[in-house]
Design an enzyme around this catalytic site. Sequence first.
Site, PDB file in Angstrom:
ATOM      1  CG  ASN A 246     -46.568  11.607  50.566  1.00  0.00           C
ATOM      2  OD1 ASN A 246     -46.200  11.450  51.727  1.00  0.00           O
ATOM      3  ND2 ASN A 246     -46.618  10.608  49.683  1.00  0.00           N
TER       4      ASN A 246
ATOM      5  CE  LYS B 104     -43.459  10.329  48.018  1.00  0.00           C
ATOM      6  NZ  LYS B 104     -43.080   9.683  46.749  1.00  0.00           N
TER       7      LYS B 104
ATOM      8  CG  HIS C 240     -48.154   6.691  48.351  1.00  0.00           C
ATOM      9  ND1 HIS C 240     -46.978   6.152  47.879  1.00  0.00           N
ATOM     10  CD2 HIS C 240     -48.211   7.953  47.907  1.00  0.00           C
ATOM     11  CE1 HIS C 240     -46.340   7.076  47.181  1.00  0.00           C
ATOM     12  NE2 HIS C 240     -47.067   8.181  47.187  1.00  0.00           N
TER      13      HIS C 240
ATOM     14  CD  GLU D 150     -43.329   6.188  47.694  1.00  0.00           C
ATOM     15  OE1 GLU D 150     -43.479   6.671  48.828  1.00  0.00           O
ATOM     16  OE2 GLU D 150     -43.061   6.898  46.693  1.00  0.00           O
TER      17      GLU D 150
ATOM     18  CD  GLU E  63     -49.653   9.866  44.176  1.00  0.00           C
ATOM     19  OE1 GLU E  63     -49.075  10.950  44.246  1.00  0.00           O
ATOM     20  OE2 GLU E  63     -49.454   8.937  44.970  1.00  0.00           O
TER      21      GLU E  63
ATOM     22  N   GLY F 269     -41.702  10.176  41.600  1.00  0.00           N
ATOM     23  CA  GLY F 269     -40.301  10.307  41.949  1.00  0.00           C
ATOM     24  C   GLY F 269     -39.352  10.094  40.779  1.00  0.00           C
TER      25      GLY F 269
ATOM     26  CB  SER G  34     -42.729  13.985  38.465  1.00  0.00           C
ATOM     27  OG  SER G  34     -41.958  12.845  38.816  1.00  0.00           O
TER      28      SER G  34
END
Length: 251
Positions: free
Chosen positions: A10, A12, A96, A98, A168, A174, A214
């Site tokens: 991904n 991003k 996702h 985010e 996730e 991250g 991660s």
Amino acid sequence: MARRPLIAGNWKMHLTVPEAERLATAVVASCADLPDREVMIAPPFTALAAVAEVVRNTPVLIAGQNAAWEKQGAFTGEISPVMLREVGASMVIIGHSERRHIFGESNQMVNRRLRGALQFGLIPVLCVGETLADREEGKAMPILEQQVREGLAEVDAEAAARVVIAYEPVWAIGTGRTATGAQAQEAHAFIRNVLARVYEKKLADEIRILYGGSVKPENIDSLMAEPDIDGALVGGAALQSESFDRIVHFL
Ligand code: PGA
């Protein structure tokens, strides 16, 4: 029933078009000797067409990072699943963390996007995951169950067979803080059990569940050794060709 591993990168909101083309060229080279697994990359929309050109006639799959549910229309700032297909995407990341946490996407919106992706022939990667607060309050599993059930609402078994799930945990994305293999395995087995209750065990055993958060060269092998982890959704470590190469070559 063997589930074919899938390693997904991904990207991003990173990379210019020339940078994306260079990284995609390296990913193609990495995948030349990997017949037993699938590799997908999700570039930003601006680089999709160029990256699709680079991976044409190779096994590398292309995904959008999100999609609307309509073919076209007055949806400023959105991208249609048909437009993604037109430029060579066969998959799309949906829900996702985010999108959920920065842009406020609800399970209902995620479900609409997922059904649109299926309707227009894209394979959705449905992302689910609890926050740190959810986990500390002992609510991780109920939150996951709700995200899976509401995300797959009104999706019949035939369509569900095409879905990929990505677990996730928000606290691992991250942050450099990866779930342990045991923590991830527990969540994956739980999600598979939810799928078996929503559909049936045979179908649940066929659906791939990726781990994300991660993922790095140092932890990919132990994650992939867990029985219910069928691949990885990789953010930061997918932006460097050397680390992504090591991850796709998990042992
Ligand atoms: P990360 O991102 O690997 O940088 O934690 C994963 C993701 O957001 O899909």
